[in-house]
Design a protein around this motif. Structure first.
Motif, PDB file in Angstrom:
ATOM      1  N   LEU A 113      45.421  47.265  38.804  1.00  0.00           N
ATOM      2  CA  LEU A 113      44.577  47.038  39.980  1.00  0.00           C
ATOM      3  C   LEU A 113      43.779  48.281  40.348  1.00  0.00           C
ATOM      4  CD1 LEU A 113      46.920  44.894  42.273  1.00  0.00           C
ATOM      5  CD2 LEU A 113      45.034  44.133  40.800  1.00  0.00           C
ATOM      6  N   VAL A 114      44.373  49.451  40.125  1.00  0.00           N
ATOM      7  CA  VAL A 114      43.647  50.704  40.388  1.00  0.00           C
ATOM      8  C   VAL A 114      42.369  50.762  39.560  1.00  0.00           C
ATOM      9  CG1 VAL A 114      43.681  53.204  39.998  1.00  0.00           C
ATOM     10  CG2 VAL A 114      45.589  52.104  41.146  1.00  0.00           C
ATOM     11  N   VAL A 115      42.504  50.498  38.262  1.00  0.00           N
ATOM     12  CA  VAL A 115      41.344  50.547  37.373  1.00  0.00           C
ATOM     13  C   VAL A 115      40.357  49.443  37.712  1.00  0.00           C
ATOM     14  CG1 VAL A 115      40.582  50.351  34.980  1.00  0.00           C
ATOM     15  CG2 VAL A 115      42.645  51.641  35.531  1.00  0.00           C
ATOM     16  N   LEU A 116      40.857  48.217  37.942  1.00  0.00           N
ATOM     17  CA  LEU A 116      39.983  47.085  38.256  1.00  0.00           C
ATOM     18  C   LEU A 116      39.185  47.336  39.526  1.00  0.00           C
ATOM     19  CD1 LEU A 116      39.012  44.166  37.833  1.00  0.00           C
ATOM     20  CD2 LEU A 116      41.010  43.401  39.129  1.00  0.00           C
ATOM     21  N   TRP A 117      39.876  47.776  40.574  1.00  0.00           N
ATOM     22  CA  TRP A 117      39.207  47.948  41.866  1.00  0.00           C
ATOM     23  C   TRP A 117      38.303  49.180  41.882  1.00  0.00           C
ATOM     24  CZ3 TRP A 117      37.450  45.733  45.950  1.00  0.00           C
ATOM     25  CH2 TRP A 117      37.141  46.466  47.091  1.00  0.00           C
ATOM     26  N   HIS A 118      38.866  50.342  41.562  1.00  0.00           N
ATOM     27  CA  HIS A 118      38.122  51.589  41.707  1.00  0.00           C
ATOM     28  C   HIS A 118      37.114  51.820  40.585  1.00  0.00           C
ATOM     29  CE1 HIS A 118      40.263  53.103  45.180  1.00  0.00           C
ATOM     30  NE2 HIS A 118      41.418  52.822  44.602  1.00  0.00           N
ATOM     31  N   ASP A 119      37.588  51.671  39.350  1.00  0.00           N
ATOM     32  CA  ASP A 119      36.767  52.084  38.221  1.00  0.00           C
ATOM     33  C   ASP A 119      35.738  51.028  37.812  1.00  0.00           C
ATOM     34  OD1 ASP A 119      36.353  54.345  36.673  1.00  0.00           O
ATOM     35  OD2 ASP A 119      37.358  53.485  34.944  1.00  0.00           O
ATOM     36  N   ILE A 120      35.981  49.772  38.182  1.00  0.00           N
ATOM     37  CA  ILE A 120      35.051  48.712  37.802  1.00  0.00           C
ATOM     38  C   ILE A 120      34.273  48.186  39.009  1.00  0.00           C
ATOM     39  CG2 ILE A 120      34.859  46.390  36.807  1.00  0.00           C
ATOM     40  CD1 ILE A 120      37.273  47.038  35.063  1.00  0.00           C
ATOM     41  N   ILE A 121      34.985  47.667  40.024  1.00  0.00           N
ATOM     42  CA  ILE A 121      34.300  47.042  41.151  1.00  0.00           C
ATOM     43  C   ILE A 121      33.597  48.064  42.030  1.00  0.00           C
ATOM     44  CG2 ILE A 121      34.610  45.653  43.232  1.00  0.00           C
ATOM     45  CD1 ILE A 121      36.926  44.248  41.826  1.00  0.00           C
ATOM     46  N   VAL A 122      34.361  49.002  42.607  1.00  0.00           N
ATOM     47  CA  VAL A 122      33.779  49.948  43.569  1.00  0.00           C
ATOM     48  C   VAL A 122      32.694  50.810  42.919  1.00  0.00           C
ATOM     49  CG1 VAL A 122      34.252  51.939  45.040  1.00  0.00           C
ATOM     50  CG2 VAL A 122      35.849  50.010  44.997  1.00  0.00           C
ATOM     51  N   GLN A 123      32.981  51.330  41.735  1.00  0.00           N
ATOM     52  CA  GLN A 123      32.006  52.210  41.099  1.00  0.00           C
ATOM     53  C   GLN A 123      30.694  51.475  40.806  1.00  0.00           C
ATOM     54  OE1 GLN A 123      31.666  55.061  37.139  1.00  0.00           O
ATOM     55  NE2 GLN A 123      33.673  54.654  38.010  1.00  0.00           N
ATOM     56  N   ARG A 124      30.785  50.230  40.335  1.00  0.00           N
ATOM     57  CA  ARG A 124      29.569  49.471  40.044  1.00  0.00           C
ATOM     58  C   ARG A 124      28.794  49.121  41.310  1.00  0.00           C
ATOM     59  NH1 ARG A 124      31.376  45.331  35.128  1.00  0.00           N
ATOM     60  NH2 ARG A 124      31.852  46.983  33.603  1.00  0.00           N
ATOM     61  N   VAL A 125      29.519  48.799  42.370  1.00  0.00           N
ATOM     62  CA  VAL A 125      28.848  48.512  43.646  1.00  0.00           C
ATOM     63  C   VAL A 125      28.118  49.750  44.151  1.00  0.00           C
ATOM     64  CG1 VAL A 125      29.225  47.973  46.081  1.00  0.00           C
ATOM     65  CG2 VAL A 125      30.371  46.624  44.318  1.00  0.00           C
ATOM     66  N   LEU A 126      28.783  50.904  44.112  1.00  0.00           N
ATOM     67  CA  LEU A 126      28.155  52.144  44.580  1.00  0.00           C
ATOM     68  C   LEU A 126      26.987  52.546  43.678  1.00  0.00           C
ATOM     69  CD1 LEU A 126      31.286  54.252  45.627  1.00  0.00           C
ATOM     70  CD2 LEU A 126      29.624  53.114  47.112  1.00  0.00           C
ATOM     71  N   ASN A 127      27.131  52.323  42.382  1.00  0.00           N
ATOM     72  CA  ASN A 127      26.008  52.602  41.472  1.00  0.00           C
ATOM     73  C   ASN A 127      24.791  51.782  41.868  1.00  0.00           C
ATOM     74  OD1 ASN A 127      27.690  54.302  40.053  1.00  0.00           O
ATOM     75  ND2 ASN A 127      27.906  52.966  38.271  1.00  0.00           N
ATOM     76  N   PHE A 128      25.018  50.500  42.184  1.00  0.00           N
ATOM     77  CA  PHE A 128      23.916  49.597  42.560  1.00  0.00           C
ATOM     78  C   PHE A 128      23.313  49.985  43.910  1.00  0.00           C
ATOM     79  CE2 PHE A 128      22.542  45.767  44.857  1.00  0.00           C
ATOM     80  CZ  PHE A 128      21.515  45.345  44.030  1.00  0.00           C
ATOM     81  N   LEU A 129      24.172  50.251  44.884  1.00  0.00           N
ATOM     82  CA  LEU A 129      23.685  50.546  46.233  1.00  0.00           C
ATOM     83  C   LEU A 129      22.983  51.898  46.337  1.00  0.00           C
ATOM     84  CD1 LEU A 129      26.683  49.247  48.405  1.00  0.00           C
ATOM     85  CD2 LEU A 129      24.468  48.134  48.035  1.00  0.00           C
ATOM     86  N   THR A 130      23.477  52.882  45.589  1.00  0.00           N
ATOM     87  CA  THR A 130      22.928  54.233  45.699  1.00  0.00           C
ATOM     88  C   THR A 130      21.908  54.565  44.622  1.00  0.00           C
ATOM     89  OG1 THR A 130      24.675  55.227  44.332  1.00  0.00           O
ATOM     90  CG2 THR A 130      25.109  55.013  46.708  1.00  0.00           C
TER      91      THR A 130
END
Length: 297
Positions: free
Chosen positions: A67-84
């Motif tokens: 879940l750490v990898v799924l949430w942080h490394d995939i979901i959150v990072q991709r969302v922040l990449n898109f938003l920023t």
């Protein structure tokens, strides 16, 4: 009943106008209430989503490696990449430039740790395993050290700041975009004179160490790149004669995400004496650790 000049019922007209006015006022009040209700609901949803994003989900996933990898490394990072419109290394560099003191390695380390704990998780060695790395480097006191996997330069800075004058750390990074960021962060820490960052695959660069970079052997090797390369790169270092008797290898993430083949090799080979330092995956409660292996020749 009073009549106007044309014989119309004045009272009825006034009564009708009053009803129309009341209806309009009621409609306006209802519309206003609906908008307030809509805004209230939206505010509640946004508050709930914010709590989920910033607190609840991170608190839950930090105990589960998948879940750490799924949430942080995939979901959150991709969302922040898109938003920023930026990458994680770029955001870490910005955090360092905005908050760390120029030329102060300790300030850079603290800034990255603070950013990764509070805003965006990253696969650095982290502030839990970091002191273990510091202790081993200080114990070995290497003249020539090798790091496999630079990323943003966090562990590079932890190692380089402990080197004695005249010592050198060679760090290898496969991703040229990460190398660009790492050089800037290393320079911000004031350690660019102690670090030589090489870009390219480790399997290509390791065989060049003796001829191209005048390295006889390494006193210390920190493995923190792709986990499936730990074992082949260790064997390559042996084949190239870059490990001397007493060379210390320290491998990160041996439990999470894990390096079973590497652990089996160094723990069972008569050429190594190994021990395990139990800790946690960077910025989480998931078990992880470092494997220290001394090359016996």
């Amino acid at each position: 009943m009073p009549l106007d000049g044309q014989g119309q019922d004045v009272g009825s007209e006034e009564e009708g106008g009053g009803k129309e006015h009341c209806h309009t006022a009621w409609t306006a009040a209802a519309s206003s209430s609906m908008w307030l209700y809509f805004l209230f609901v939206c505010g509640g949803v946004m508050a709930a989503l914010y709590a989920l994003w910033s607190w609840l989900i991170p608190a839950v996933v930090q105990y589960n490696p998948l879940l750490v990898v799924l949430w942080h490394d995939i979901i959150v990072q991709r969302v922040l990449n898109f938003l920023t419109g930026s990458t994680q290394p770029q955001r870490i560099l910005k955090a360092v430039q905005n908050n760390a003191t120029w030329g102060d390695a300790e300030s850079v380390i603290a800034t990255i740790d603070n950013y990764c704990r509070r805003k965006e998780w990253a696969m650095n060695v982290g502030d839990d395993k970091g002191p273990i790395l510091d202790s081993v480097v200080s114990e070995v006191s290497p003249k020539v050290a090798l790091e496999l996997g630079t990323y943003c330069g966090y562990s590079t800075i932890r190692i380089a700041r402990l080197l004695s004058p005249g010592s050198c750390l060679i760090t290898l990074e496969f991703n040229p975009d990460c190398a660009i960021i790492a050089r800037q962060i290393i320079a911000w820490a004031g350690l660019q004179d102690r670090v030589q960052l090489l870009e390219g695959p480790s399997k290509d660069l390791i065989p060049q160490m003796k001829e191209s970079f005048r390295v006889k052997s390494f006193d210390f090797v920190f493995l923190d790149h792709w986990k499936e390369y730990y074992l082949p790169d260790t064997k390559l270092l042996e084949e190239c004669g870059l490990l001397r008797k007493g060379t210390v290898l320290l491998a990160d993430n041996v439990i999470c995400p894990g390096t079973p083949k590497y652990l089996e090799y160094v723990r069972n080979s008569p050429r190594y004496e190994s021990c395990y330092f139990k800790s946690h995956l960077e910025y989480t409660k998931v078990e992880d650790g470092l494997e220290k292996s001394v090359f016996l020749g």
